[in-house]
Design a protein around this motif. Structure first.
Motif, short mmCIF file in Angstrom:
data_model
loop_
_atom_site.label_atom_id
_atom_site.label_comp_id
_atom_site.label_asym_id
_atom_site.label_seq_id
_atom_site.Cartn_x
_atom_site.Cartn_y
_atom_site.Cartn_z
N ARG A 91 0.83 -1.20 0.00
CA ARG A 91 0.00 0.00 0.00
C ARG A 91 0.87 1.26 0.00
O ARG A 91 0.60 2.22 -0.71
N ASP A 131 0.88 4.06 -2.92
CA ASP A 131 0.59 5.47 -2.63
C ASP A 131 1.73 6.37 -3.12
O ASP A 131 1.49 7.42 -3.70
N LYS A 157 1.65 6.37 -6.96
CA LYS A 157 0.51 7.21 -7.43
C LYS A 157 0.87 8.69 -7.28
O LYS A 157 0.61 9.49 -8.19
N GLU A 217 -5.67 10.67 -9.36
CA GLU A 217 -5.39 9.49 -8.53
C GLU A 217 -5.98 8.23 -9.14
O GLU A 217 -5.29 7.21 -9.24
#
Length: 198
Positions: free
Chosen positions: A148, A152, A155, A166
């Motif tokens: 994750r 993140d 992104k 996003e």
């Protein structure tokens, strides 16, 4: 089904008496040894439900054998000994012995010791399984968290560097992972290192 027991006792008379008592109480003696090494081989091959070991045997003593069996979680161990000194009891406990019988013993002493050892062993095995399951869950959760974080970060880079929204950044990572048969974490790492962009 009768509980399968291996006996390791260097004195033949005690070994025979013990076998007789166990069989009278409904246990099945599947093997008997007079030496520590022989006991380990028997127990590894026969995989009994319980081992009863004398402390003092030629070669490897009962404490050493118990320690090895405990590490392998093969079966519960009851130690049989003429010694009741605290130091012997502590050595047995540290070796993973689950019950301790002092000679001379009665049949009425043996059965409770066996049942106590079996119950403690089952609790220990269940606890080890629970710890293993928890460790697996923690490991999976840690991997998911790391993935994750990578996603993140990737992104964020795609949003800043390539002016993607996003959802578009996530879609790029997801589609690239499918097209290249990679994990999303691998794609995210390539984005972060600068070798991949839309």
């Amino acid at each position: 089904m009768a509980l399968r027991v291996v006996i390791a006792e260097d004195e033949a008379i005690i070994r025979l008496d013990l076998k007789e008592i166990l069989e009278e109480e409904g246990y099945e003696v599947v093997g008997a040894a007079s030496r520590g090494e022989e006991a380990i081989d028997l127990i590894r091959n026969l995989r009994p439900d319980l081992a009863i070991l004398d402390v003092k045997m030629p070669g490897r003593d009962g404490i050493e054998v118990a320690s090895e069996l405990s590490q392998e979680s093969i079966c519960p161990v009851v130690i049989l000994t003429a010694f009741s000194q605290r130091s012997f009891v502590e050595q047995a406990r540290d070796a993973g012995v689950l019950a301790y019988l002092v000679k001379p013993f009665q049949a009425s002493d043996l059965v409770p010791a066996i049942e106590l050892a079996r119950a403690r062993f089952q609790e220990r095995v269940a606890l080890e399984q629970e710890v293993s399951n928890l460790s697996d869950k923690v490991e999976r959760a840690t991997r998911q968290l790391e993935t994750r974080k990578l996603l993140d970060r990737a992104k964020g880079i795609l949003m800043d560097r390539d002016s993607l929204s996003e959802p578009a950044a996530f879609e790029f990572i997801q589609k690239t992972a499918m097209d290249t048969r990679s994990t999303m974490a691998e794609v995210a790492q390539r984005v972060i290192s600068g070798e991949l962009s839309p």
